[in-house]
Design an enzyme around this catalytic site. Structure first.
Site, PDB file in Angstrom:
ATOM      1  N   SER A 166     -22.262 -19.944  44.602  1.00 33.94           N
ATOM      2  CA  SER A 166     -21.557 -20.840  43.584  1.00 33.94           C
ATOM      3  C   SER A 166     -21.264 -22.093  43.985  1.00 33.94           C
ATOM      4  CB  SER A 166     -20.465 -20.094  43.009  1.00 33.94           C
ATOM      5  OG  SER A 166     -19.986 -20.692  41.918  1.00 33.94           O
ATOM      6  N   ASP A 416     -27.343 -17.483  34.002  1.00 35.91           N
ATOM      7  CA  ASP A 416     -25.910 -17.968  34.579  1.00 35.91           C
ATOM      8  C   ASP A 416     -25.117 -19.034  33.690  1.00 35.91           C
ATOM      9  OD1 ASP A 416     -23.727 -19.118  36.426  1.00 35.91           O
ATOM     10  OD2 ASP A 416     -25.030 -18.968  37.927  1.00 35.91           O
ATOM     11  N   HIS A 444     -23.917 -14.443  37.664  1.00 35.72           N
ATOM     12  CA  HIS A 444     -23.561 -15.331  38.647  1.00 35.72           C
ATOM     13  C   HIS A 444     -22.867 -14.808  39.774  1.00 35.72           C
ATOM     14  CE1 HIS A 444     -21.989 -19.438  39.900  1.00 35.72           C
ATOM     15  NE2 HIS A 444     -20.775 -18.650  40.051  1.00 35.72           N
TER      16      HIS A 444
END
Length: 467
Positions: A166, A416, A444
């Site tokens: 991320s 995502d 995610h």
């Protein structure tokens, strides 16, 4: 000016943890501003882990495993314990030494909180201090630590590998841009963010994705259209204009309730939000109010008390260079969608919605009203607003360097809600030599929820051939 090498302050004796890991705790000092190496110093904390082995004959010299550094998501969160990190299970048998280095301001690394910032000075002084806490400086910290830890290694082992999840993936691309000489390889999961788009460009896309996830939620639980609005009306009734006090000092308002939508981007997130609505409705049905246990759960779900950097630097972490200010783009863009008219200052409340009109949850956006609902952020309002208006952020990426990149990069791109997959494809096309595993059936946080699939595909990208 010579690059900075971190100073080792202390190192624990190695100890063994379940999972057959040998762990060390390391404390370093680095400059707050790497351009002023003799200026104010801050502390970085890290844990390293290697497999615990008991050979028949102990080697005369300890082995020098190449380091694999995990770059955590966020911004604002510290690292898990080594035994809780999926990298320990899936990567250590590949010969690495895992390094879990808390970013500056997170975990145990010169932790940022309302109390610690108060010692820095005025809101302006706090904001100036926090300008050194984005990915560009995190990379300089990593390089300073790498130079220390590998100073006795042979040249071929002085580079290390990075694994960015991320926000850690965004940090990885900053690393590839400005310090590729320190890298052997880079793994990126859910982090191929746009390289030249700020919050005003990103949010119009991610808001649409959040709306789609809201529709999926209400399709699975159609009864929640009425339930959510009824719960919201009771919050308005019980909390009045201010909101319902929460155990840790925050305030439950309808707008704070809408932050639960951040869960829609994770495996099982739709069910999680539904179960929270079941709990809240049960409280109201039985007691006419929310129990402390329920209020505590809700506050923990949406609080920034543990990681205020998530709000302080959320939009700045997307700003790719000077001339751009975040200035609460989450509010500005959100108000342009009819589904988020409740962001308007003059919104009339739940009663303004049509009978069959759902109340739409937010995603990971951090609107300005967050400053009035979180106990920690209430103390940092002025600091947040100064950072929101700042527009002289240094560059996060070097597009020319990425276009001629020679560091092997292996990435996973998901279905995502936080990092748009179309933008991720464009980003991948701009990084020379990258290999990407793309899927629309993982979310995610798949590195935690479905690590078998993620690591299998990433390691295939690294170890197998395409042609």
């Amino acid at each position: 000016m010579s690059p900075v090498t971190a100073k080792l302050v202390s190192e624990s004796e190695p100890y063994i943890v379940p999972g057959k890991l040998k762990v060390r705790e390391l404390w370093f000092e680095v400059p707050l501003d790497h351009a002023k190496p003799d200026g104010k110093q801050i502390t970085l904390f890290a844990r390293s882990a290697v497999p615990h082995e008991k050979p028949i004959v102990e080697p005369k010299e300890p082995s020098q495993r190449p380091f694999l550094v995990f770059l955590q998501g966020g911004p604002g969160f510290g690292n898990p314990l080594p035994q809780d990190s999926p990298l320990s299970k899936y990567m250590l048998d590949r010969g690495y030494e895992l390094l879990l280095l808390d970013y500056r301001g997170t975990g145990l690394s010169s932790t940022v909180s309302a109390d610690t910032l108060a010692s820095i000075g005025t809101p302006q002084e706090q904001a100036d201090y926090l300008k050194h806490f984005r990915a560009d400086t995190i990379v300089k910290d990593c390089e300073a630590v790498r130079r220390y830890l590998t100073k006795d290694y042979p040249p071929e082992k002085q580079k290390w590998s990075i694994f960015g999840q991320s926000f850690g993936g965004m940090t990885s691309m900053t690393y590839l841009s400005f310090a590729p000489e320190g890298l052997r390889e880079s793994f990126i999961t859910g982090g191929l963010a746009a390289l030249d788009k700020g919050p005003d460009d990103v949010y119009p896309v991610t808001y649409k994705t959040v709306i789609t996830r809201n529709k999926a939620y209400y399709k699975k639980f159609p009864g929640d259209v009425a339930t959510v609005k009824w719960i919201a009306s009771k919050i308005e009734e019980l909390g009045g204009a201010k909101g319902i006090p929460l155990p840790a000092g925050g305030l439950l308002t309808v707008k704070l309730l809408m932050l639960l939508g951040i869960n829609f981007g994770a495996d099982g997130g739709i069910d999680k939000v539904h179960n929270l609505m079941v709990r809240m409705k049960a409280d109201l049905d039985q007691f006419g109010r929310f129990t402390r246990a329920t209020l505590n759960i809700i506050e923990q779900e949406v609080s920034n008390d543990e990681a205020p950097i998530y709000m302080l630097l959320h939009e700045p972490c997307w700003i790719y260079g000077p001339g751009i200010a975040g200035n609460f783009a989450a509010d500005r863009v959100g108000k342009s969608f009819k589904e988020y008219q409740w962001l308007q200052q003059d919104w009339e409340g739940v009663s303004a919605l049509q009978e069959d009109e759902p109340l739409y949850f937010l995603g990971e956006m951090m609107p300005e009203y967050r400053l009035d609902t979180c106990a920690e952020l209430m103390k940092l309002k002025d600091t947040v607003r100064i950072l929101a208006k700042y527009d002289q952020w240094p560059a996060l990426y070097d597009l020319e360097q990425l276009a001629r990149n020679e560091v092997p990069v292996y990435a996973a791109c998901y279905n995502d809600m936080y990092v748009d997959s179309d933008m991720a494809r464009v980003t991948a096309s701009r990084i020379q030599g990258i290999k990407v595993f793309e899927t629309n059936v993982l979310f995610h946080g798949a590195i935690r929820s479905k690590p078998d699939e993620v690591f299998r595909e990433l390691l295939k990208l690294r170890d197998d051939t395409i042609d």
